[in-house]
Write a protein that holds these residues in place. Sequence first.
Motif, mmCIF file in Angstrom:
data_model
loop_
_atom_site.group_PDB
_atom_site.id
_atom_site.type_symbol
_atom_site.label_atom_id
_atom_site.label_comp_id
_atom_site.label_asym_id
_atom_site.label_seq_id
_atom_site.Cartn_x
_atom_site.Cartn_y
_atom_site.Cartn_z
ATOM 1 N N ALA A 188 0.857 -1.187 0.000
ATOM 2 C CA ALA A 188 0.000 0.000 0.000
ATOM 3 C C ALA A 188 0.896 1.241 0.000
ATOM 4 O O ALA A 188 2.047 1.185 0.429
ATOM 5 N N GLU A 197 -4.353 11.505 -2.028
ATOM 6 C CA GLU A 197 -5.559 11.135 -2.781
ATOM 7 C C GLU A 197 -6.818 11.662 -2.098
ATOM 8 O O GLU A 197 -7.723 12.192 -2.749
ATOM 9 N N GLU A 366 -6.327 6.523 -8.754
ATOM 10 C CA GLU A 366 -7.105 5.282 -8.616
ATOM 11 C C GLU A 366 -6.313 4.217 -7.862
ATOM 12 O O GLU A 366 -6.860 3.510 -7.007
ATOM 13 N N ARG A 367 -5.036 4.082 -8.166
ATOM 14 C CA ARG A 367 -4.192 3.109 -7.475
ATOM 15 C C ARG A 367 -4.074 3.445 -5.983
ATOM 16 O O ARG A 367 -4.149 2.562 -5.123
ATOM 17 N N ARG A 369 -6.240 5.211 -4.218
ATOM 18 C CA ARG A 369 -7.559 5.005 -3.608
ATOM 19 C C ARG A 369 -7.770 3.542 -3.253
ATOM 20 O O ARG A 369 -8.313 3.213 -2.194
ATOM 21 N N SER A 370 -7.328 2.646 -4.105
ATOM 22 C CA SER A 370 -7.461 1.210 -3.843
ATOM 23 C C SER A 370 -6.650 0.802 -2.606
ATOM 24 O O SER A 370 -7.116 0.009 -1.779
ATOM 25 N N GLY A 371 -5.436 1.357 -2.466
ATOM 26 C CA GLY A 371 -4.621 1.059 -1.296
ATOM 27 C C GLY A 371 -5.263 1.557 -0.020
ATOM 28 O O GLY A 371 -5.247 0.874 1.011
ATOM 29 N N ARG A 372 -5.856 2.730 -0.066
ATOM 30 C CA ARG A 372 -6.531 3.284 1.113
ATOM 31 C C ARG A 372 -7.710 2.404 1.528
ATOM 32 O O ARG A 372 -7.904 2.110 2.710
ATOM 33 N N ASP A 373 -8.479 1.964 0.547
ATOM 34 C CA ASP A 373 -9.628 1.102 0.840
ATOM 35 C C ASP A 373 -9.183 -0.206 1.488
ATOM 36 O O ASP A 373 -9.864 -0.727 2.388
ATOM 37 N N SER A 374 -8.043 -0.752 1.049
ATOM 38 C CA SER A 374 -7.537 -2.001 1.630
ATOM 39 C C SER A 374 -7.177 -1.824 3.105
ATOM 40 O O SER A 374 -7.464 -2.687 3.937
#
Length: 385
Positions: A188, A197, A366-367, A369-374
Amino acid sequence: MATQTHVVLLHAYSSRNSGDGLLVDLSVTLLNEALGEGTRVSIVAADPGSFPQYPDVYPAPVLADSGMTRLGAGAAGLMFPIDSNGRMRALLQLLKSADLVVGVGGGYLRARNCIEALKLEAGHLLQMRAARLADKPTVYLPQSIGPTMPAEPLRSHLSGMLSGFSSVFVRDNRSLAFLERNANTLRAPDLAVLDFERRSEQIMTRARKARPAVSHVAFVLRRAPGWSAQQRGRYESATRTLIHQLGETCRISFAVQSRGRGNDDLAYYRSIGIDGEPTTLKDLLVKDTPDVVVSVRLHGVLESVLNGVPSYHLSYERKGFGAYADLGLHDWVANAADFDAGKVAATIMAPDAIRAFWANASSGFERIRSGRDSILAALRTARNA
């Protein structure tokens, strides 16, 4: 009425280093986002007095001591990690009262030599050991992990301890490779990159107000950590050349980001002949905003970006390259120990440099944001375990 979640945040250092203070602030913000604004966060810090804005701060075993007291506590902690250290017993009691244990993001789980390995074992690994003994769900926020020195017992010990936690996030590919056998390891972005982000709309609004041409460049320099005399010589020679080249067409400012123990930017400026009273980077960004910041400190770079100011990173370790890869800014980072001042100056002074910087940075949203969601999902899962 929902029960308040209690989180113990381990491994905080000192807000006198603004990068380390920023990591604590971002960790607390992330915990409130994941678990609710009413979350109680107890912070365990090496310099607890530097966090007056938080009501629940505790001294870290060994690290909060100083001088001979710290040395003696470290030796005792190595030989008798629980019984001989009153702060360790207090930490265990605190951890047992928690619903969740979290390791602040950063780069404290590394060692380049034997002295740093001893500090790691007597300080941060002591906190990790307490987290394991407390047997609570534990998540470590994005880290750079792994001793670079050839010390296989320490490497195996560190990897083994981390394997017992709920989730361990790493912020660079070298750390991911080091922990590749641990199924709980996830890649992440750095916490400050995640915040980039989250605040992207605000940042881009500021960025759109920036002047298209570069006429004011600020430097955030520091003493090169743990380098050979040859590396230090190249670094200082190249930074002087870069300052001279940019100074031919730009106003040059200098800013400090750390005044912590053994980590004093102002003392370094004095040692290389830069006089005056450089302001803090935080104040400079508000009161005399530069067009570009050149920073050796990663969190100086990211603090600049968060304030809508492009930044070139002269990186001295892996975390900088990882962060700039996540941001899509491969052309704005170089090895501080071996960089070409002419190429750095050309990148900064290129006719469309500022617009290109923000175009590349926005491509990584986008990349990131995906790490934050994880990370948010991992925190919630661990809390509910």
